[in-house]
Design a protein around this motif. Structure first.
Motif: not given
Length: 481
Positions: A64-71, A84-93
């Motif tokens: 399972p993924m935790d916040m540090p891994e997701l970040q 172009h440079p982009w903004i990445i958003f991650g969502e898990y649970a």
């Protein structure tokens, strides 16, 4: 409402040419804009989607993924934005993070995009605008792992928000260039429009001038034929028509000249034998009472018919002089009332059959002989074809070119039939087609009209308000030779 004057052919041709040029330019610009816009956006979109999908597939996802891994994954993906440079958003649970930890979520990522990405194992994208109207490309890619040859979702989803401001500026620059180029393009289009209008209008103007010349009697008018188009064909047709018309008119004129010469020659040749015949019939008329009744009757018939023939010959010679433009005025100052009385006395019409209204002191400068013929023909026609009493009225009236002399001759008969009125002054015209013989020559009113015209006047025939025919003579008091 004031009626707007119609536009000229030149204006309409130029306007139509410019309208077609404007429609073509706008249509071409719109299609070019649409294709270029789609190509630019598609290239940016495909590059961004493929880059994000490839980068997500290359990441080692530990569950399972935790916040540090997701970040960590979000930060790694944020470094590889294309084009172009982009903004990445991650969502898990329940975890949410982005390349900017202060804003873990984005307002341009819609719930519909999230739903589509979570329910499938494929990338999805949308083009949206933020609250300020700025365009964005939002991409969602699920993180997958391989298990027994199948791809299974990990539950982690990564979104990229790509600004499309550069593409918007590029598209706007294209629009501006199209707008700036349209005005000079239309201005340049005026030159071929003027040339096209000139090529069309020049033969039209030539044809108008030719038609005007043709209407003025210049039957030798022709148009120069240029080229082999429809206008050239029209010019050739005009020339052929003008040539045929000239030939027909020439033939008619020659026939008319021959007919006039024939009538004049015949009339002239008949005068001498008729003079002898009249002299003989006059002598025989004096002895008619001493002859037997049948011989006397035949003699009087021959005398009457000879007199009619003499009148006809004189009228034919008179009308021939009018046709040959040989008739002239011998002007003199006359008292109109006295002239009318003398005309009536010579014909023995100074009785109850003719009533007059002759003001004293009305004088006019005219040809006494021709005036006598005019008045005698009008009164004689009224007595012969109308009914007594006949009324002759003389008056004067002001006119544009001086004082006018007005003479009205009316009768008490049934009037003139409407179908007869347009032909009343025609030569040899008979109101009753069944009547083959008449007391006159059939030229009296025609000669009367020519004499009035020679004085610069007009003669009008109508029916009076109380019935009967009404002839109105309108002529200047000072005729000019």
């Amino acid at each position: 409402m004031r009626r707007i004057a119609p536009l000229g052919l030149r204006t309409r041709l130029i306007a139509a040419f410019l309208l077609v040029a404007a429609i073509s330019a706008v249509t071409t610009a719109a299609l070019t804009y649409q294709q270029a816009r789609n190509a630019i956006l598609k290239q940016t979109q495909d590059t961004a989607v493929n880059t994000l999908r490839d980068q997500v597939e290359q990441q080692q996802v530990r569950l399972p993924m935790d916040m540090p891994e997701l970040q960590r994954i979000v930060t790694e993906l944020g470094k590889r934005g294309k084009p172009h440079p982009w903004i990445i958003f991650g969502e898990y649970a329940g975890l949410r993070t982005s390349t900017n930890p202060a804003t873990p979520t984005s307002t341009v990522i819609t719930d519909s995009l999230r739903e589509r990405v979570r329910q499938s194992s494929y990338a999805a994208f949308q083009r949206v605008e933020d609250q300020r109207g700025n365009p964005w490309l939002t991409i969602g890619v699920p993180a997958l792992f391989e298990h027994n040859g199948y791809s299974e979702p990990t539950g982690a989803v990564f979104f990229a928000s790509v600004p499309l401001s550069t593409e918007k500026q590029t598209v706007q620059a294209m629009v501006d260039a199209a707008q700036q180029g349209a005005v000079p393009g239309l201005a340049i289009a005026i030159v071929p429009a003027l040339l096209a209008a000139r090529s069309v209008l020049r033969p039209v103007r030539d044809m108008r001038r030719a038609a005007q010349n043709l209407g003025r009697g210049r039957l030798d008018t022709r148009i120069e034929v240029r080229g082999a188009d429809e206008l050239a064909g029209l010019a050739r047709t005009f020339n052929e028509t003008a040539r045929a018309l000239e030939q027909s008119v020439r033939e008619l004129q020659e026939a008319e000249v021959r007919a006039r010469r024939f009538a004049s020659d015949v009339s002239h040749e008949l005068r001498t034998p008729l003079a002898g015949m009249l002299a003989v019939t006059e002598v025989l008329d004096e002895d008619a009472d001493r002859l037997d009744p049948d011989t006397a009757k035949a003699l009087r018939l021959v005398s009457a018919e000879t007199g009619k023939l003499a009148v006809l010959v004189e009228d034919l010679m008179e009308i021939s002089r009018f046709d040959a433009r040989a008739a002239e005025l011998n002007l003199d100052e006359v008292d109109i009332a006295e002239a009318v009385r003398k005309t009536l006395e010579r014909r023995h019409w100074d009785d109850a059959r003719v009533a007059t209204d002759l003001p004293d002191g009305v004088r006019a400068r005219l040809d006494p002989r021709r005036f006598d013929v005019v008045l005698a023909n009008l009164v004689g026609n009224a007595l012969r074809h109308g009914d007594a009493p006949v009324r002759v009225t003389v008056r004067t009236a002001p006119g544009d070119d001086g004082e006018r002399l007005l003479i009205e001759v009316s009768d008490s008969g049934p009037g003139i039939a409407p179908e007869v009125l347009p032909h009343i002054f025609d030569r040899f015209f008979k109101a009753d087609a069944a009547r083959t013989r008449s007391a006159g020559s059939g030229l009296g009113l025609a000669i009367t009209l020519e004499n009035v015209r020679l004085h610069g006047g007009t003669l009008h025939a109508a029916n009076g308000p109380s019935g009967g025919a009404l002839f109105t003579l309108d002529m200047p008091r000072e005729a000019r030779a």
